[in-house]
Design a protein around this motif. Sequence first.
Motif, PDB file in Angstrom:
ATOM      1  N   ARG A   1       0.540  -1.317   0.091  1.00  0.00           N
ATOM      2  CA  ARG A   1      -0.082   0.119  -0.115  1.00  0.00           C
ATOM      3  C   ARG A   1       0.788   1.108   0.045  1.00  0.00           C
ATOM      4  NH1 ARG A   1      -2.149   3.907   3.195  1.00  0.00           N
ATOM      5  NH2 ARG A   1      -0.729   3.165   4.940  1.00  0.00           N
TER       6      ARG A   1
ATOM      7  N   ARG B   1      -6.176  -4.946  -3.203  1.00  0.00           N
ATOM      8  CA  ARG B   1      -6.751  -3.679  -2.631  1.00  0.00           C
ATOM      9  C   ARG B   1      -5.587  -2.775  -2.472  1.00  0.00           C
ATOM     10  NH1 ARG B   1     -10.337  -6.578   0.569  1.00  0.00           N
ATOM     11  NH2 ARG B   1      -9.146  -5.705   2.199  1.00  0.00           N
ATOM     12  N   ALA B   2      -4.697  -3.143  -1.604  1.00  0.00           N
ATOM     13  CA  ALA B   2      -3.363  -2.518  -1.606  1.00  0.00           C
ATOM     14  C   ALA B   2      -2.786  -1.888  -2.589  1.00  0.00           C
ATOM     15  CB  ALA B   2      -2.519  -3.146  -0.658  1.00  0.00           C
TER      16      ALA B   2
ATOM     17  N   PRO C   1     -11.202  -6.084   6.005  1.00  0.00           N
ATOM     18  CA  PRO C   1     -10.229  -5.124   5.685  1.00  0.00           C
ATOM     19  C   PRO C   1      -8.998  -5.575   6.763  1.00  0.00           C
ATOM     20  CG  PRO C   1     -11.689  -3.781   6.602  1.00  0.00           C
ATOM     21  CD  PRO C   1     -12.315  -5.214   6.161  1.00  0.00           C
TER      22      PRO C   1
ATOM     23  N   ALA D   1     -11.089   2.243   4.617  1.00  0.00           N
ATOM     24  CA  ALA D   1     -11.132   0.738   4.180  1.00  0.00           C
ATOM     25  C   ALA D   1     -12.842   0.457   4.480  1.00  0.00           C
ATOM     26  CB  ALA D   1     -10.390  -0.003   5.261  1.00  0.00           C
TER      27      ALA D   1
ATOM     28  N   ARG E   1     -17.575 -10.251   0.752  1.00  0.00           N
ATOM     29  CA  ARG E   1     -16.985  -9.251   1.452  1.00  0.00           C
ATOM     30  C   ARG E   1     -15.720  -9.622   1.950  1.00  0.00           C
ATOM     31  NH1 ARG E   1     -16.492  -5.820   5.711  1.00  0.00           N
ATOM     32  NH2 ARG E   1     -16.207  -3.686   5.127  1.00  0.00           N
TER      33      ARG E   1
ATOM     34  N   PHE F   1      -7.137 -10.742  -1.668  1.00  0.00           N
ATOM     35  CA  PHE F   1      -7.768  -9.562  -2.167  1.00  0.00           C
ATOM     36  C   PHE F   1      -7.522  -8.495  -1.077  1.00  0.00           C
ATOM     37  CE2 PHE F   1     -11.242 -12.661  -3.095  1.00  0.00           C
ATOM     38  CZ  PHE F   1     -10.890 -12.531  -4.425  1.00  0.00           C
ATOM     39  N   ALA F   2      -6.671  -8.652  -0.025  1.00  0.00           N
ATOM     40  CA  ALA F   2      -6.123  -7.437   0.461  1.00  0.00           C
ATOM     41  C   ALA F   2      -5.055  -6.890   0.080  1.00  0.00           C
ATOM     42  CB  ALA F   2      -5.543  -7.916   1.994  1.00  0.00           C
TER      43      ALA F   2
END
Length: 214
Positions: free
Chosen positions: A68, A96-97, A149, A210, A146, A92-93
């Motif tokens: 990130r 997303r980062a 986060p 988040a 979902r 997915f983390a």
Amino acid sequence: MTVRVLVVDDHPLYREGLVTAISTMPGKEVVGEAADGEQAVRLAGELVPDVVVMDLHMPVLNGVEATRRVTERHPEIAVLVLTMLENDESVFAAVRAGARGYLLKGADRAEIGRALDGVSHGEAVFSSAIAGRVLSYFAAGRSGPRVAPFPELTDREREVLDLVARGLTNAAIARQLVVSDKTVRNHVSNVFTKLHVAGRAEAVARARDAGLGT
């Protein structure tokens, strides 16, 4: 054009082997290596490689948070995750980062070489074991699962962070969760440490970004 690579992994033997393997690939140059996420962020800023090959499970600063920070500060740098973690939460983390690719450590030299070329040219590259799940997730849209986060937090710590982001004091959180004030203080301290934030305001900002606290 030579692809300049920064290798990040906390296991010395694996990191050395990966550096050696990438160095012998045509059109690839290893410009640096790091043993933890903080070193990765610092060296990415100093060396500005084309690609950072990033492990996820590391000391000091985990690979998701390091990804990130690198992608926020240097969007021109591609991050290629290379890890043993194949659970949806980690995948997915990382995406997303800002990771452009995600390979598992069973990948061979040819697959790693293709991935380095791909992400350095702006492509998204995933190992075959991961690609189907990523495509299904985004194809499902809002109906997809979902992903929680901040995977580095426990469920309780994430719950406490959500309540902090909602504006509750430690005492109010303790009453809502039916725990002691000291327990809440410990959870809040752990959250600050794991997210590498200086205080409550920064934690709230991260949480709201988040989707927590809303």
